[in-house]
Design an enzyme around this catalytic site. Structure first.
Site, PDB file in Angstrom:
ATOM      1  N   ARG A  48      32.444  35.525  32.453  1.00 41.98           N
ATOM      2  CA  ARG A  48      33.421  35.276  33.512  1.00 41.98           C
ATOM      3  C   ARG A  48      32.678  35.079  34.818  1.00 41.98           C
ATOM      4  NH1 ARG A  48      31.403  38.632  36.328  1.00 41.98           N
ATOM      5  NH2 ARG A  48      33.116  38.309  37.744  1.00 41.98           N
ATOM      6  N   GLY A  49      33.454  34.716  35.864  1.00 37.14           N
ATOM      7  CA  GLY A  49      32.818  34.363  37.133  1.00 37.14           C
ATOM      8  C   GLY A  49      32.707  32.843  37.175  1.00 37.14           C
ATOM      9  N   ALA A  50      33.183  32.249  38.268  1.00 28.66           N
ATOM     10  CA  ALA A  50      33.341  30.790  38.301  1.00 28.66           C
ATOM     11  C   ALA A  50      32.082  29.995  37.918  1.00 28.66           C
ATOM     12  CB  ALA A  50      33.861  30.379  39.675  1.00 28.66           C
ATOM     13  N   ARG A  91      40.514  28.697  30.978  1.00 28.25           N
ATOM     14  CA  ARG A  91      40.954  29.429  32.187  1.00 28.25           C
ATOM     15  C   ARG A  91      41.292  28.404  33.279  1.00 28.25           C
ATOM     16  NH1 ARG A  91      37.733  34.572  34.007  1.00 28.25           N
ATOM     17  NH2 ARG A  91      39.785  35.057  34.854  1.00 28.25           N
ATOM     18  N   GLN A 195      35.882  44.596  37.353  1.00 31.64           N
ATOM     19  CA  GLN A 195      34.596  43.890  37.564  1.00 31.64           C
ATOM     20  C   GLN A 195      33.729  44.599  38.605  1.00 31.64           C
ATOM     21  OE1 GLN A 195      37.577  42.393  37.435  1.00 31.64           O
ATOM     22  NE2 GLN A 195      37.473  40.288  36.737  1.00 31.64           N
ATOM     23  N   ASP A 236      36.638  31.282  43.502  1.00 32.44           N
ATOM     24  CA  ASP A 236      36.861  30.509  42.279  1.00 32.44           C
ATOM     25  C   ASP A 236      37.208  29.059  42.587  1.00 32.44           C
ATOM     26  OD1 ASP A 236      37.162  33.333  41.197  1.00 32.44           O
ATOM     27  OD2 ASP A 236      37.138  32.047  39.424  1.00 32.44           O
ATOM     28  N   ASN A 246      40.288  33.628  44.992  1.00 31.14           N
ATOM     29  CA  ASN A 246      39.276  34.535  44.441  1.00 31.14           C
ATOM     30  C   ASN A 246      40.017  35.702  43.802  1.00 31.14           C
ATOM     31  OD1 ASN A 246      36.446  35.224  44.045  1.00 31.14           O
ATOM     32  ND2 ASN A 246      36.822  36.927  45.436  1.00 31.14           N
ATOM     33  N   LYS A 247      39.280  36.584  43.202  1.00 31.07           N
ATOM     34  CA  LYS A 247      39.870  37.693  42.445  1.00 31.07           C
ATOM     35  C   LYS A 247      40.945  38.428  43.231  1.00 31.07           C
ATOM     36  CE  LYS A 247      39.278  38.497  39.078  1.00 31.07           C
ATOM     37  NZ  LYS A 247      40.211  38.021  38.018  1.00 31.07           N
TER      38      LYS A 247
HETATM   39  O1  MRU Z   1      38.316  36.814  36.492  1.00 29.49           O
HETATM   40  P1  MRU Z   1      36.879  36.663  36.851  1.00 29.49           P
HETATM   41  O2  MRU Z   1      36.080  37.896  36.606  1.00 29.49           O
HETATM   42  O3  MRU Z   1      36.274  35.425  36.240  1.00 29.49           O
HETATM   43  O4  MRU Z   1      36.895  36.438  38.429  1.00 29.49           O
HETATM   44  C1  MRU Z   1      35.672  36.279  39.103  1.00 29.49           C
HETATM   45  C2  MRU Z   1      35.817  36.171  40.567  1.00 29.49           C
HETATM   46  O5  MRU Z   1      36.891  36.218  41.115  1.00 29.49           O
HETATM   47  C3  MRU Z   1      34.559  35.902  41.337  1.00 29.49           C
HETATM   48  O6  MRU Z   1      34.630  36.471  42.619  1.00 29.49           O
HETATM   49  C4  MRU Z   1      34.365  34.388  41.494  1.00 29.49           C
HETATM   50  O7  MRU Z   1      34.468  33.760  40.258  1.00 29.49           O
HETATM   51  C5  MRU Z   1      33.068  34.048  42.105  1.00 29.49           C
HETATM   52  S1  MRU Z   1      31.734  34.394  41.049  1.00 29.49           S
HETATM   53  C6  MRU Z   1      30.316  34.009  41.851  1.00 29.49           C
END
Ligand code: MRU
Length: 349
Positions: A48-50, A91, A195, A236, A246-247
């Site tokens: 996970r993470g963009a 996603r 996270q 994201d 973002n999250k």
């Molecule tokens: O649901 P996730 O864990 O994929 O969400 C991740 C985030 O919101 C991060 O802050 C974002 O993707 C940036 S990662 C460098």
């Protein structure tokens, strides 16, 4: 030098990635030669993470190219597009997923089957390499915002685990420490996937950086009682007007930061900037299963006949964002003008 395990790697026809569902208890890798397994890993958040999702999608298409039994270019392209279609549905919010898939499909436009296969694999590897380089650059620009002795607050994990390496929000922190600055981090735990508590705390600890985990609902009192010098978060998707998805929990953090005069920065590579959209309504916000809110480690926390609502991301408006740290420099408002320059690769720092 930063010495963290690699989130995702291409090893000659095989992809190896950290299973982030098992951290911080166990560092376990998933190894696969099947692109379908990568799609599954993105969907169920083993990765996970963009930026990491983008790299994973690129590698999934590289697996198609490496293992294809297609006899013609046309057959291979069909196979590639079919995989891309499924990967696109894993996603919805992180634009890096779609950006990476489009880049790899573009690379497949070649004269012969062999050439197309090679170019797909090379492009996927290039995406990973560029991501690491972009994050290092984000670190170099962002590090200048951090003073010796600063405390930085962040949410979710926009760390090395969420990217090829260094992370986005964590890169300025890692580079500050490399330069000898003392830095403390407050990691908001980030319900319900945790996270912050599981991943950000884990990787900062591995890197020898002081980290405190705080519950999401403590932002208000933290801002009042603690010395917090800076907020840095990931993204994201950033629209061309500077709205940042973002999250979940990022927007409340930005609101509190504004009221308490804490500079609020977003760290995002240009691969997370979506110039095709402007307004917040145009961002697809992922809604995940209520069960992820209702159960903690398999135990139900609400009465049996109650459901839950779970938006996985929120949107922070540009007026709450002090600056956006990209690999081409830090941009400031008005974002509808300055973001255009960075996506064109011009330095605005
Ligand atoms: O649901 P996730 O864990 O994929 O969400 C991740 C985030 O919101 C991060 O802050 C974002 O993707 C940036 S990662 C460098």
């Amino acid at each position: 030098m930063l010495n963290l395990p690699r989130t995702i790697e291409w090893i000659e026809g095989k992809v190896r990635l950290i299973n982030q569902l098992l951290l911080p208890d166990k560092l376990v890798y998933i190894e696969t030669t099947r692109w379908e397994r990568i799609a599954e890993a993105i969907k169920n958040m083993e990765i996970r993470g963009a930026p990491a999702i983008g790299v994973a999608a690129g590698f999934a298409l590289a697996l198609v190219a490496y293992h294809t039994e297609a006899n013609s270019l046309e057959e291979f392209i069909k196979e590639l597009y079919r995989a891309a279609e499924i990967l696109r549905k894993t996603r919805p919010t992180a634009v890096n997923l779609f950006w990476a898939i489009d880049r790899v499909l573009q690379a497949a436009k070649a004269q012969s089957l062999e050439k197309a296969r090679r170019k797909v694999i090379e492009e996927a590897m290039r995406i990973q390499k560029e991501d690491e380089e972009a994050n290092r650059k984000i670190g170099e620009y962002g590090e200048r915002l951090i003073e010796d002795g600063d405390t930085i607050i962040t949410v979710c994990n926009a760390g090395s685990l969420a990217t090829s390496y260094y992370g986005t929000a964590t890169a300025p922190i890692y580079l500050s420490v490399e330069k000898g600055k003392r830095v403390k981090v407050i990691a908001l735990e980030t319900r319900p996937y945790l996270q912050g508590a599981r991943l950000t705390a884990w990787e900062l600890k591995q890197a020898g950086i002081e980290v405190l985990v705080a519950t999401d609902n403590s932002i208000g009192i933290l801002a009042r009682k603690e010395k917090i010098d800076l907020a840095i978060v990931g993204a994201d998707r950033v629209t061309r007007k500077g709205y940042v998805a973002n999250k979940i929990g990022t927007y409340p953090l930005a609101l509190v930061a504004r009221v308490h005069n804490i500079p609020f920065y977003v760290a995002a590579p240009t691969s997370s900037i979506d110039m095709s959209i402007a307004a917040p309504e145009e961002i697809a916000i992922e809604k995940r299963s209520p069960s992820e809110v209702l159960y903690i480690f398999g135990k139900r926390i609400a009465p049996p006949d109650v459901s839950a609502i779970y938006y996985a991301f929120d949107i922070t408006p540009p007026n709450l964002i002090t600056g956006i740290i990209t690999e081409h420099g830090i941009v400031y408002p008005p974002y509808d003008k300055t973001l255009m320059s960075v996506v064109r690769g011009k330095n605005r720092c």
